[in-house]
Design a protein around this motif. Structure first.
Motif, PDB file in Angstrom:
ATOM      1  N   ALA A 157      32.420 -38.593 -13.782  1.00  0.00           N
ATOM      2  CA  ALA A 157      31.121 -37.991 -13.480  1.00  0.00           C
ATOM      3  C   ALA A 157      31.074 -37.560 -12.014  1.00  0.00           C
ATOM      4  N   PRO A 158      30.481 -36.395 -11.724  1.00  0.00           N
ATOM      5  CA  PRO A 158      30.340 -35.953 -10.322  1.00  0.00           C
ATOM      6  C   PRO A 158      29.166 -36.664  -9.661  1.00  0.00           C
ATOM      7  N   ALA A 159      29.324 -37.966  -9.421  1.00  0.00           N
ATOM      8  CA  ALA A 159      28.202 -38.786  -8.946  1.00  0.00           C
ATOM      9  C   ALA A 159      28.186 -38.894  -7.428  1.00  0.00           C
ATOM     10  N   ARG A 160      26.974 -38.998  -6.877  1.00  0.00           N
ATOM     11  CA  ARG A 160      26.798 -39.268  -5.446  1.00  0.00           C
ATOM     12  C   ARG A 160      26.529 -40.747  -5.207  1.00  0.00           C
ATOM     13  N   VAL A 161      25.950 -41.414  -6.218  1.00  0.00           N
ATOM     14  CA  VAL A 161      25.703 -42.857  -6.162  1.00  0.00           C
ATOM     15  C   VAL A 161      26.264 -43.477  -7.428  1.00  0.00           C
TER      16      VAL A 161
END
Length: 228
Positions: free
Chosen positions: A146-150
């Motif tokens: 997933a392109p997650a930031r958190v």
């Protein structure tokens, strides 16, 4: 320091019982944050409060300086938050391939299979038939795809062999220089202090629904053991 995502005087209730008693803690936008504590300490509830799956009875959740307390878990996910709970983190009736496809709809599973080559032979298997460690590897693959930031992970290495557990924290630490990674653990994972030079590592220790220590991982070793 600037904060990525944080709780401010957060209280969470499960019926008549209050699990968090005005907890304030913050995670840097880039680095590893470990929520430490025994079962019942509130670490899992704090993680769920950040994810939005445990609504606050008081207090706020902020992210990039914005109040996101009222955002649903789905809305937080759309903003780049990936939550991997300790249970029910995969779809047991789907195959491993189908589970991976939920996070990588174009079928590019390479990052997950490179990280956990053990999953390659399991792609056609129903996920519910996997061992506990294999299921945990599959669940962690969501964070890698997933392109997650958190990224929030509860008990990331549960059921894993020591070698795979060490590799898992290597993977999380590799993400940490560019991502806010928060894990919930009963004790500080082996090797985390040694890896602290590669990314910021902050520890918040919880006990009975309250934060009793906040600081760098190295400082934790210098504290006297807790009383009874």
């Amino acid at each position: 320091m600037s904060t990525g995502i944080a709780l401010h005087q957060a209280r969470v209730r499960y019926g008549p019982l209050e699990a968090l008693h005005g907890v304030t803690l913050a995670a840097h936008p880039r680095g590893l944050t470990v929520l430490l504590g025994r079962n019942g300490s509130g670490r899992t509830t704090a993680l769920r409060a950040l994810a939005g799956t445990a609504p606050l009875s008081a207090g706020t959740v902020t992210w990039d300086g914005r109040d996101v307390t009222r955002l649903t878990p789905h809305e937080r996910a759309r903003r780049g938050l990936c939550f991997v709970p300790d249970r029910q983190a995969i779809y047991g009736t789907l195959t491993v391939r189908e589970n991976l496809g939920l996070s990588a709809p174009k079928g590019d599973f390479a990052p997950a299979l490179d990280a956990y080559p053990e999953l390659r032979a399991l792609l056609p298997r129903r996920s519910g038939t996997l061992s506990g460690g294999e299921q945990r590897m599959l669940a962690l693959s969501r964070a890698l795809l997933a392109p997650a930031r958190v990224i929030l992970v509860d008990e990331p290495t549960q059921g894993m062999s020591p070698a795979v557990a060490s590799r898992t924290y290597e993977l999380l630490m590799a993400l940490a220089p560019d991502t806010c990674v928060i894990t919930a653990e009963q004790r500080l994972p082996p090797g985390v202090r040694e890896r602290a030079s590669r990314a910021a590592v902050v520890v918040h220790e919880l006990r009975r629904g309250e934060v009793v220590f906040s600081g760098e991982a190295a400082e934790l070793a210098e504290r006297p053991p807790p009383g009874p």
